[in-house]
Design an enzyme around this catalytic site. Sequence first.
Site, PDB file in Angstrom:
ATOM      1  N   ALA A  62     -42.860  66.499  33.250  1.00 37.74           N
ATOM      2  CA  ALA A  62     -43.285  66.609  34.640  1.00 37.74           C
ATOM      3  C   ALA A  62     -42.034  66.590  35.516  1.00 37.74           C
ATOM      4  CB  ALA A  62     -44.182  65.429  34.982  1.00 37.74           C
ATOM      5  N   GLY A 101     -44.695  65.719  29.715  1.00 38.15           N
ATOM      6  CA  GLY A 101     -45.678  66.737  30.086  1.00 38.15           C
ATOM      7  C   GLY A 101     -45.399  68.073  29.405  1.00 38.15           C
ATOM      8  N   GLU A 104     -46.879  67.712  26.055  1.00 37.77           N
ATOM      9  CA  GLU A 104     -48.344  67.676  26.247  1.00 37.77           C
ATOM     10  C   GLU A 104     -48.881  69.091  26.527  1.00 37.77           C
ATOM     11  OE1 GLU A 104     -47.857  64.476  29.193  1.00 37.77           O
ATOM     12  OE2 GLU A 104     -49.502  63.499  28.155  1.00 37.77           O
ATOM     13  N   GLU A 124     -42.119  59.008  28.248  1.00 37.27           N
ATOM     14  CA  GLU A 124     -42.580  58.417  29.509  1.00 37.27           C
ATOM     15  C   GLU A 124     -42.349  56.916  29.606  1.00 37.27           C
ATOM     16  OE1 GLU A 124     -44.142  60.731  27.826  1.00 37.27           O
ATOM     17  OE2 GLU A 124     -45.073  62.182  29.165  1.00 37.27           O
TER      18      GLU A 124
HETATM   19  N1  CAA Z   1     -37.832  66.159  36.455  1.00 32.02           N
HETATM   20  C1  CAA Z   1     -36.945  66.449  37.429  1.00 32.02           C
HETATM   21  N2  CAA Z   1     -35.616  66.597  37.192  1.00 32.02           N
HETATM   22  C2  CAA Z   1     -35.196  66.458  35.928  1.00 32.02           C
HETATM   23  C3  CAA Z   1     -36.080  66.159  34.874  1.00 32.02           C
HETATM   24  C4  CAA Z   1     -37.451  66.021  35.172  1.00 32.02           C
HETATM   25  N3  CAA Z   1     -38.345  65.750  34.225  1.00 32.02           N
HETATM   26  N4  CAA Z   1     -35.364  66.076  33.730  1.00 32.02           N
HETATM   27  C5  CAA Z   1     -34.086  66.326  34.057  1.00 32.02           C
HETATM   28  N5  CAA Z   1     -33.982  66.549  35.382  1.00 32.02           N
HETATM   29  C6  CAA Z   1     -32.762  66.910  36.127  1.00 32.02           C
HETATM   30  C7  CAA Z   1     -31.729  65.793  36.083  1.00 32.02           C
HETATM   31  O1  CAA Z   1     -31.929  64.863  37.122  1.00 32.02           O
HETATM   32  C8  CAA Z   1     -30.433  66.574  36.233  1.00 32.02           C
HETATM   33  O2  CAA Z   1     -30.298  66.879  37.615  1.00 32.02           O
HETATM   34  P1  CAA Z   1     -28.823  67.007  38.246  1.00 32.02           P
HETATM   35  O3  CAA Z   1     -28.155  68.122  37.514  1.00 32.02           O
HETATM   36  O4  CAA Z   1     -29.097  67.279  39.683  1.00 32.02           O
HETATM   37  O5  CAA Z   1     -28.152  65.691  38.011  1.00 32.02           O
HETATM   38  C9  CAA Z   1     -30.727  67.894  35.514  1.00 32.02           C
HETATM   39  O6  CAA Z   1     -32.157  67.982  35.447  1.00 32.02           O
HETATM   40  C10 CAA Z   1     -30.178  67.962  34.115  1.00 32.02           C
HETATM   41  O7  CAA Z   1     -30.577  66.807  33.411  1.00 32.02           O
HETATM   42  P2  CAA Z   1     -29.582  66.039  32.428  1.00 32.02           P
HETATM   43  O8  CAA Z   1     -28.273  65.831  33.089  1.00 32.02           O
HETATM   44  O9  CAA Z   1     -30.316  64.839  31.938  1.00 32.02           O
HETATM   45  O10 CAA Z   1     -29.406  67.129  31.286  1.00 32.02           O
HETATM   46  P3  CAA Z   1     -29.267  66.920  29.719  1.00 32.02           P
HETATM   47  O11 CAA Z   1     -29.114  68.268  29.146  1.00 32.02           O
HETATM   48  O12 CAA Z   1     -28.267  65.870  29.410  1.00 32.02           O
HETATM   49  O13 CAA Z   1     -30.687  66.331  29.224  1.00 32.02           O
HETATM   50  C11 CAA Z   1     -33.090  66.225  29.081  1.00 32.02           C
HETATM   51  C12 CAA Z   1     -31.845  67.116  29.338  1.00 32.02           C
HETATM   52  C13 CAA Z   1     -33.081  65.720  27.634  1.00 32.02           C
HETATM   53  C14 CAA Z   1     -34.315  67.061  29.324  1.00 32.02           C
HETATM   54  C15 CAA Z   1     -33.042  65.003  30.026  1.00 32.02           C
HETATM   55  O14 CAA Z   1     -32.844  65.475  31.351  1.00 32.02           O
HETATM   56  C16 CAA Z   1     -34.306  64.171  30.041  1.00 32.02           C
HETATM   57  O15 CAA Z   1     -34.490  63.337  29.181  1.00 32.02           O
HETATM   58  N6  CAA Z   1     -35.161  64.391  31.062  1.00 32.02           N
HETATM   59  C17 CAA Z   1     -36.349  63.583  31.274  1.00 32.02           C
HETATM   60  C18 CAA Z   1     -37.440  63.945  30.327  1.00 32.02           C
HETATM   61  C19 CAA Z   1     -38.647  63.112  30.611  1.00 32.02           C
HETATM   62  O16 CAA Z   1     -38.589  61.913  30.782  1.00 32.02           O
HETATM   63  N7  CAA Z   1     -39.791  63.771  30.646  1.00 32.02           N
HETATM   64  C20 CAA Z   1     -41.041  63.097  30.899  1.00 32.02           C
HETATM   65  C21 CAA Z   1     -41.315  63.143  32.372  1.00 32.02           C
HETATM   66  S1  CAA Z   1     -42.716  62.173  32.792  1.00 32.02           S
HETATM   67  C22 CAA Z   1     -44.019  63.118  32.345  1.00 32.02           C
HETATM   68  O17 CAA Z   1     -43.883  64.182  31.841  1.00 32.02           O
HETATM   69  C23 CAA Z   1     -45.329  62.461  32.657  1.00 32.02           C
HETATM   70  C24 CAA Z   1     -46.499  63.185  32.163  1.00 32.02           C
HETATM   71  O18 CAA Z   1     -47.117  62.767  31.225  1.00 32.02           O
HETATM   72  C25 CAA Z   1     -47.018  64.353  32.860  1.00 32.02           C
END
Ligand code: CAA
Length: 700
Positions: A62, A101, A104, A124
């Site tokens: 998400a 998400g 999912e 999450e």
């Molecule tokens: N939403 C918004 N922004 C996000 C994001 C997300 N889910 N994931 C990453 N970003 C942004 C980061 O803030 C970063 O922004 P900046 O460049 O402005 O700093 C950019 O994307 C790149 O992210 P990383 O520096 O972390 O890049 P990476 O290549 O090292 O890692 C990744 C990539 C593994 C996807 C890592 O970003 C990550 O773990 N992201 C979060 C994943 C997550 O937690 N997903 C679950 C979300 S909650 C959900 O989905 C609830 C549900 O059930 C619906």
Amino acid sequence: MSQAVSYSIRDKIGVISVKNPPVNALSQRVREGILDAIGKARKDKSEAVVLCCEGRTFIAGADITEFGKPPMEPGLPEVLSAMENLNKPIIAAIHGTALGGGFETALACHYRCAIASAKVGLPEVKLGLLPGAGGTQRVPRIAGVRAAFDMITSGNPIPAKIAHDMGLINEIIEGDLVEGAIGYARDLVDSGAPLKRIRDINIDSATIEPGFFEQARKRANARARGQIAPDRIVSCLEAAVELPIDKGLERERELFRELVNSTESAAMRHIFFAERLAAKIKGLPRETPVREIKQAAIIGGGTMGGGIAMCFANAGIPVVLLEINEEALDRGMKIIRKNYGITVKRGKLTDADVKKRMGLITGATDYADIAGADIVIEAVFENLDLKKEIFARLDATCKPGAILATNTSYQDVDAIAAATSRPQDVIGTHFFSPANVMRLLEVVRGEKTADDVLATTMGLGKRIRKVCALSGVCYGFIGNRMLTGYGREAQLLLLEGCTPQQVDSTLEKFGMAMGPVAMGDLAGLDVGYKARQSRNTEGDDPRPYAVSTRLVESGRLGQKSGAGYYKYDSDTRARNSDPEVEAIIREEAEKFGIEQREISEEEIIARCMYPLVNEGAKILEEGIAQRASDVDVVYVFGYAFPVAKGGPMFYADQMGLKNVYEKVLEFQDKHGEKNWQPANLLRELAESGGSFAAWDKQQG
Ligand code: CAA
């Protein structure tokens, strides 16, 4: 169609392609775009549909920035329901990381294929949440409840091949993913494969052993240090077993909403973004050149130097470890080998991994052997004169352009730089012990540190998997400078009537990994004692050291001698209160004329936390830290401050800065002008109804 999603038909297969850099998060326009594309695919002549992503990854979750804001239509459950109910096979084609998400979304497809390097997961819980779009209902239906519990409560991603073995991925694709996925879709169509909807699978509750959920809840809570998300995840899994899927999905949604509105999740989301923001240096252009780092060297093979060498070897960077003689070098190498051995025993590395990493670490006793290093990190003990001497020697030995870094915790980086003819190449890199484990790296910019040296060091920090935060030069930098007041108040609380157990357990209940008194025992009480002996303590307040000094002088050095503030069980290392120590504390209190009293948990927390906040505010107003959120990063990653509280500055915002400021004034009144001098920034923000978060935004 939204620009973030495109739809085309290739060889009678509809291809929905998501393009929402950097990580294809499920922002509103992506959800809308997928829904539109599904609407089209439902009616057109395509025989199956492939959902894939452009760029570096499949949907990584998400859009976290949308949480806490008013919901925007369409919601993810609506989109996933449209996908699951599509009248033709829909196949997710996964590369990179399908997380939260994103995974999912893949689970709502009828089939999932992935390239071998892909990973899938439901992280999450690391944001204080649970998978709110069917993850807790669909994963147990395929992989079983136990596997779902491990996957969702750990939040750790799983490689595609393992996910394939678990049934979460149907097909591993070799070669080009989209071409492979289209071919796979064609095969499914040609073989008349059914529309496999995970929702149609029933979980046989007879396969769940009695007491499973009770145990699961206990395990989740034990790991969670007071966080609520793991407990709610177990509730969702229970619902997956006990309720029909639609009711289970409703329960999941309800608990997701509870969590998304919790302070705990807000704190963890704050840290997610703060960690990434901390890597950005204000005023340093993105295009700042960086120096190439192919070879590192560490001076000093003690616990710290060895740990730092391991960080480099773990990242595949060759490193030379320099010691004063063969004997010291042998000792250092043995510690490294022993540490790797422990990791092998825990099953986290193989012998072959260790061999490879040890092969990257070379020992040396001659400075000439480090002359070619691109970065040298000095990690000898905390003595300014010794450090200056080493830097003068490095200046004479190292090749031009080498970065000369000091792993000092307290010393003046500018004074160390002045011992060289190239202060622009000198920088502080403050690692935290054990350096191969702790995530934080405080990068200390000296007055003359060059921009490219700073940019290179921040990039290198990321390469060796550290979370970097920038600090200016001051005694103790961000973290240790703030810690002084925290430790001082813990000691004063003892003199005022708390037992060590009371102080520690209160702060552990608050979420700290270990209370400050027990932490002293772990670090060794003799360390501070020796440091006090080697400096002029005239004019210092003797009260915070009185008990510790008595303990050291009676041979109680902490855990290593079996006793400090506590007595330690020699087998289990469990700590036990000791009436002897309580008597020493009472005697010392009497000497200082301190009357002992009952002290509430609330006071213990405020007395220990608010010095962090107040000093943090001073650090901000002096420009030592770039942002309040950087200070939070330092505390969460370097001092095991509870991530669910978001760091000291976020915590202060939650308490209300006016309340914090008033407490500081009250403590100043009761406990002395000097220790509780309120920071100007704290006063200004309290009086104007501001917050550290708003201040950060205003500063840009
Ligand atoms: N939403 C918004 N922004 C996000 C994001 C997300 N889910 N994931 C990453 N970003 C942004 C980061 O803030 C970063 O922004 P900046 O460049 O402005 O700093 C950019 O994307 C790149 O992210 P990383 O520096 O972390 O890049 P990476 O290549 O090292 O890692 C990744 C990539 C593994 C996807 C890592 O970003 C990550 O773990 N992201 C979060 C994943 C997550 O937690 N997903 C679950 C979300 S909650 C959900 O989905 C609830 C549900 O059930 C619906």
